[in-house]
Design a protein around this motif. Structure first.
Motif, mmCIF file in Angstrom:
data_model
loop_
_atom_site.group_PDB
_atom_site.id
_atom_site.type_symbol
_atom_site.label_atom_id
_atom_site.label_comp_id
_atom_site.label_asym_id
_atom_site.label_seq_id
_atom_site.Cartn_x
_atom_site.Cartn_y
_atom_site.Cartn_z
ATOM 1 N N ILE A 2 -35.371 42.924 25.488
ATOM 2 C CA ILE A 2 -36.039 41.734 24.954
ATOM 3 C C ILE A 2 -36.428 40.787 26.082
ATOM 4 N N TRP A 30 -30.946 39.176 27.338
ATOM 5 C CA TRP A 30 -32.400 39.067 27.372
ATOM 6 C C TRP A 30 -32.867 38.591 28.745
ATOM 7 N N GLU A 71 -39.714 43.971 23.073
ATOM 8 C CA GLU A 71 -39.644 42.913 22.064
ATOM 9 C C GLU A 71 -39.795 41.567 22.755
#
Length: 237
Positions: A2, A30, A71
């Motif tokens: 992500i 992330w 993502e």
């Protein structure tokens, strides 16, 4: 993996979002990018800076994330919220968070209340303890009129693209916000057609929502919204 892009507000910088940025870095793996928009940061240099350069800087950061990560989450504060919404409409990102987003209105009533408090603290010798004064005093005289006009141009442009935002979105707004009053959240909710929308108000928060009294609750709420799996009927095509 992500990638998460966080965009600060007008005349601000990454420091406005540090509590949230730090929280996400501590609780996730992330990759988080928080670019400083041209002319912004701890030392303002907004003379002859065009609003398109603010959008282009954020967009370039988003493109770099999209090249590396499957993502993408977007978080925008104030003016950065409008940039984030614009980019979400253009690139169809996975999640969007709008914090005290400068969509349409100014609250002259709350501004008057805040100015009154600053004057009162000045008279009683407590000006140094006034959080609002401490934050904005460095900006006094540092923001040229042309920069304010560029800000208005940016809001006018990006507002047109709210109708194209399909990403699941969290809209968070402080009820004591003197810059962007709480009714702006209703405007964003109405204009954005995304199937999944959450609108949350924080009673004790002013415009700097990430630095305010509700920051711990806000941090957790943003994290939980971004962590929550997207339902099958919310998946973007």
């Amino acid at each position: 993996m992500i990638g998460c892009l966080i965009i600060h507000g007008y005349t601000g910088g990454p420091h406005e979002l540090e509590p949230l940025t730090n929280y996400l870095q501590e609780h996730t793996d992330w990759h988080i990018s928080v670019p400083t928009l041209p002319g912004h940061g701890q030392k303002l240099a907004l003379d002859n800076v065009h609003y398109k350069s603010w959008i282009e800087t954020a967009e370039a950061s988003l493109k770099r994330l999209k090249e590396k990560y499957d993502e993408i989450y977007l978080i925008g504060f104030s003016m950065g919220g409008m940039i984030a919404a614009y980019l979400a409409a253009k690139y169809k990102v996975d999640k969007l968070v709008l914090l005290a987003t400068a969509g349409k209105y100014l609250s002259f009533k709350q501004i008057s209340v805040d100015i009154g408090e600053v004057i009162k603290d000045g008279i009683t010798g407590k000006l140094g303890q006034n959080k609002l004064y401490r934050h904005y005093k460095r900006k006094l005289g540092s923001v040229p009129l042309k920069a304010n006009l560029e800000f208005l141009k940016l809001v006018r442009l990006t507002r047109k693209h709210l109708k194209n935002v399909e990403s699941p979105v969290l809209i968070a707004q402080g009820q004591m916000d003197s810059m962007v009053p709480y009714k702006t959240a209703y405007y964003l909710d109405k204009e954005i057609p995304a199937k999944r929308k959450e609108v949350v108000f924080f009673e004790r928060s002013r415009h700097l929502i990430c630095l305010g009294n509700d920051k711990d609750t806000l941090n957790k709420m943003v994290y939980e919204f971004l962590e929550k799996p997207v339902e099958s009927n919310e998946v973007l095509v």
